[in-house]
Design a protein around this motif. Structure first.
Motif, PDB file in Angstrom:
ATOM      1  N   PHE A   1      27.301  37.238  29.015  1.00 29.49           N
ATOM      2  CA  PHE A   1      28.165  38.120  29.795  1.00 29.49           C
ATOM      3  C   PHE A   1      29.277  37.292  30.405  1.00 29.49           C
ATOM      4  CE2 PHE A   1      25.257  36.450  32.926  1.00 29.49           C
ATOM      5  CZ  PHE A   1      26.034  36.281  34.052  1.00 29.49           C
ATOM      6  N   TYR A   2      30.378  37.962  30.720  1.00 29.45           N
ATOM      7  CA  TYR A   2      31.441  37.334  31.507  1.00 29.45           C
ATOM      8  C   TYR A   2      32.201  38.423  32.258  1.00 29.45           C
ATOM      9  CZ  TYR A   2      34.507  38.683  27.578  1.00 29.45           C
ATOM     10  OH  TYR A   2      35.180  39.388  26.596  1.00 29.45           O
ATOM     11  N   ARG A   3      32.866  38.027  33.348  1.00 34.27           N
ATOM     12  CA  ARG A   3      33.617  38.962  34.184  1.00 34.27           C
ATOM     13  C   ARG A   3      34.918  38.299  34.641  1.00 34.27           C
ATOM     14  NH1 ARG A   3      30.241  41.724  32.581  1.00 34.27           N
ATOM     15  NH2 ARG A   3      28.929  43.257  33.652  1.00 34.27           N
ATOM     16  N   LEU A   4      35.941  39.125  34.779  1.00 30.62           N
ATOM     17  CA  LEU A   4      37.181  38.745  35.436  1.00 30.62           C
ATOM     18  C   LEU A   4      37.395  39.737  36.571  1.00 30.62           C
ATOM     19  CD1 LEU A   4      39.823  37.093  35.594  1.00 30.62           C
ATOM     20  CD2 LEU A   4      40.840  38.792  34.072  1.00 30.62           C
ATOM     21  N   GLN A   5      37.580  39.218  37.781  1.00 33.58           N
ATOM     22  CA  GLN A   5      37.695  40.094  38.939  1.00 33.58           C
ATOM     23  C   GLN A   5      38.935  39.747  39.744  1.00 33.58           C
ATOM     24  OE1 GLN A   5      34.155  41.234  41.181  1.00 33.58           O
ATOM     25  NE2 GLN A   5      35.179  40.600  43.061  1.00 33.58           N
ATOM     26  N   ALA A   6      39.608  40.775  40.271  1.00 40.66           N
ATOM     27  CA  ALA A   6      40.784  40.593  41.111  1.00 40.66           C
ATOM     28  C   ALA A   6      40.646  41.455  42.364  1.00 40.66           C
ATOM     29  CB  ALA A   6      42.056  40.983  40.355  1.00 40.66           C
ATOM     30  N   ARG A   7      41.259  40.991  43.449  1.00 37.51           N
ATOM     31  CA  ARG A   7      41.164  41.706  44.717  1.00 37.51           C
ATOM     32  C   ARG A   7      42.525  41.701  45.401  1.00 37.51           C
ATOM     33  NH1 ARG A   7      39.493  40.330  50.242  1.00 37.51           N
ATOM     34  NH2 ARG A   7      38.470  42.144  51.199  1.00 37.51           N
ATOM     35  N   TYR A   8      42.869  42.849  46.002  1.00 38.31           N
ATOM     36  CA  TYR A   8      44.128  42.972  46.735  1.00 38.31           C
ATOM     37  C   TYR A   8      43.864  43.664  48.062  1.00 38.31           C
ATOM     38  CZ  TYR A   8      48.625  44.824  48.235  1.00 38.31           C
ATOM     39  OH  TYR A   8      49.724  45.141  48.985  1.00 38.31           O
ATOM     40  N   VAL A   9      44.417  43.129  49.128  1.00 45.62           N
ATOM     41  CA  VAL A   9      44.360  43.745  50.445  1.00 45.62           C
ATOM     42  C   VAL A   9      45.776  43.743  51.010  1.00 45.62           C
ATOM     43  CG1 VAL A   9      43.435  43.623  52.780  1.00 45.62           C
ATOM     44  CG2 VAL A   9      41.998  42.955  50.839  1.00 45.62           C
ATOM     45  N   GLY A  10      46.247  44.918  51.419  1.00 45.97           N
ATOM     46  CA  GLY A  10      47.598  45.000  51.960  1.00 45.97           C
ATOM     47  C   GLY A  10      47.689  46.038  53.059  1.00 45.97           C
ATOM     48  N   LYS A  11      48.548  45.803  54.024  1.00 46.29           N
ATOM     49  CA  LYS A  11      48.763  46.749  55.115  1.00 46.29           C
ATOM     50  C   LYS A  11      49.906  47.695  54.761  1.00 46.29           C
ATOM     51  CE  LYS A  11      46.961  44.811  59.390  1.00 46.29           C
ATOM     52  NZ  LYS A  11      46.243  46.086  59.677  1.00 46.29           N
ATOM     53  N   LEU A  12      49.607  48.998  54.778  1.00 46.48           N
ATOM     54  CA  LEU A  12      50.641  49.996  54.558  1.00 46.48           C
ATOM     55  C   LEU A  12      51.383  50.313  55.848  1.00 46.48           C
ATOM     56  CD1 LEU A  12      48.753  52.452  52.163  1.00 46.48           C
ATOM     57  CD2 LEU A  12      50.100  50.424  51.603  1.00 46.48           C
ATOM     58  N   SER A  13      50.671  50.150  56.972  1.00 46.04           N
ATOM     59  CA  SER A  13      51.290  50.331  58.290  1.00 46.04           C
ATOM     60  C   SER A  13      50.425  49.586  59.290  1.00 46.04           C
ATOM     61  CB  SER A  13      51.394  51.820  58.650  1.00 46.04           C
ATOM     62  OG  SER A  13      50.102  52.358  58.885  1.00 46.04           O
TER      63      SER A  13
END
Length: 233
Positions: A1-13
């Motif tokens: 098995f293998y995985r590629l993972q990405a994460r994003y956190v952003g403030k809209l206000s």
């Protein structure tokens, strides 16, 4: 098995935050024993999006979407699993094998919502609910939950009591709902969780936590029989 993972956190206000994660990869199994074999290739994709918004002082709402989509191909030739109560079938391969060749996809979307309440200093109350759908059994599961934390002493050394209760559901495994190796008309395994405990700071770097829990299992899948199992933990 293998995985590629990405994460994003952003403030809209100032009061709203967007959190996104996504994972994709591959699972592969290739086993053979004589004339019997199990070959599986699956490409799971798992996106998750959560929007967190402060509604008022001490009130924050988190709503999200959680999806599992996993196309797969499988080729199996194995003896049938024994039913509960059957005598041992003898040496492996003594029974006539069953065979399945299939190409399909596991699709399990879910939506959830929880409210974080902090009405008093040191108090945190989180009621929530999650709604899941399982394509393989064509069924919805509603799962309400509640978690409570209260600081009995906020200054060092902090003492916190906590507790929670919830309903959790898990769809049958693919082999359990398979028309050849499993049973048709299955529903999800269900567990009712009850937990309590406390946390105690010993030093600035050391904290001790004590936990107690009780779980009541219902509608447990017994392979090739149905949702007839029960249990406790």
């Amino acid at each position: 098995f293998y995985r590629l993972q990405a994460r994003y956190v952003g403030k809209l206000s100032e009061d709203t935050e967007l959190r996104m994660t996504a994972a994709a990869g591959k699972d592969a199994i290739d086993v053979s024993i004589g004339d019997n074999f199990f070959v599986l290739s699956s490409w799971p994709i798992n996106p998750r999006v959560e929007l967190s918004h402060r509604l008022a002082l001490g009130v924050r709402n988190n709503v999200g979407l959680d999806v599992l989509y996993a196309p797969y191909t499988v080729d199996i030739r194995l003896p049938p699993p024994p039913r509960p109560g059957q005598p041992p079938p003898g040496p492996f391969g003594a029974q006539p094998p069953l065979q399945v060749t299939d190409t399909d996809a596991i699709y399990r979307p879910a939506i959830y919502d929880e409210v974080e309440l902090t009405p008093f200093p040191g108090t945190r109350i989180v009621p929530g609910v999650r709604l899941d759908y399982a394509k393989d059994i064509r069924a919805w599961d509603v799962q309400p939950r509640l978690v409570v934390r209260q600081d009995m002493k906020r200054d060092f050394p902090r003492t916190t009591i906590k507790g929670g209760v919830g309903r959790f559901a898990q769809p049958p495994q693919p082999q359990e709902s398979n028309r050849v190796f499993g049973s048709s008309g299955l529903s999800s395994n269900v567990a009712y969780h009850y937990g309590t405990g406390f946390e105690q700071e010993i030093t600035r770097q050391i904290e001790v936590s004590f936990e107690g829990f009780y779980r009541q299992y219902d509608q447990r899948v017994v392979q090739r029989v149905g949702n007839v199992g029960e249990g406790r933990a």
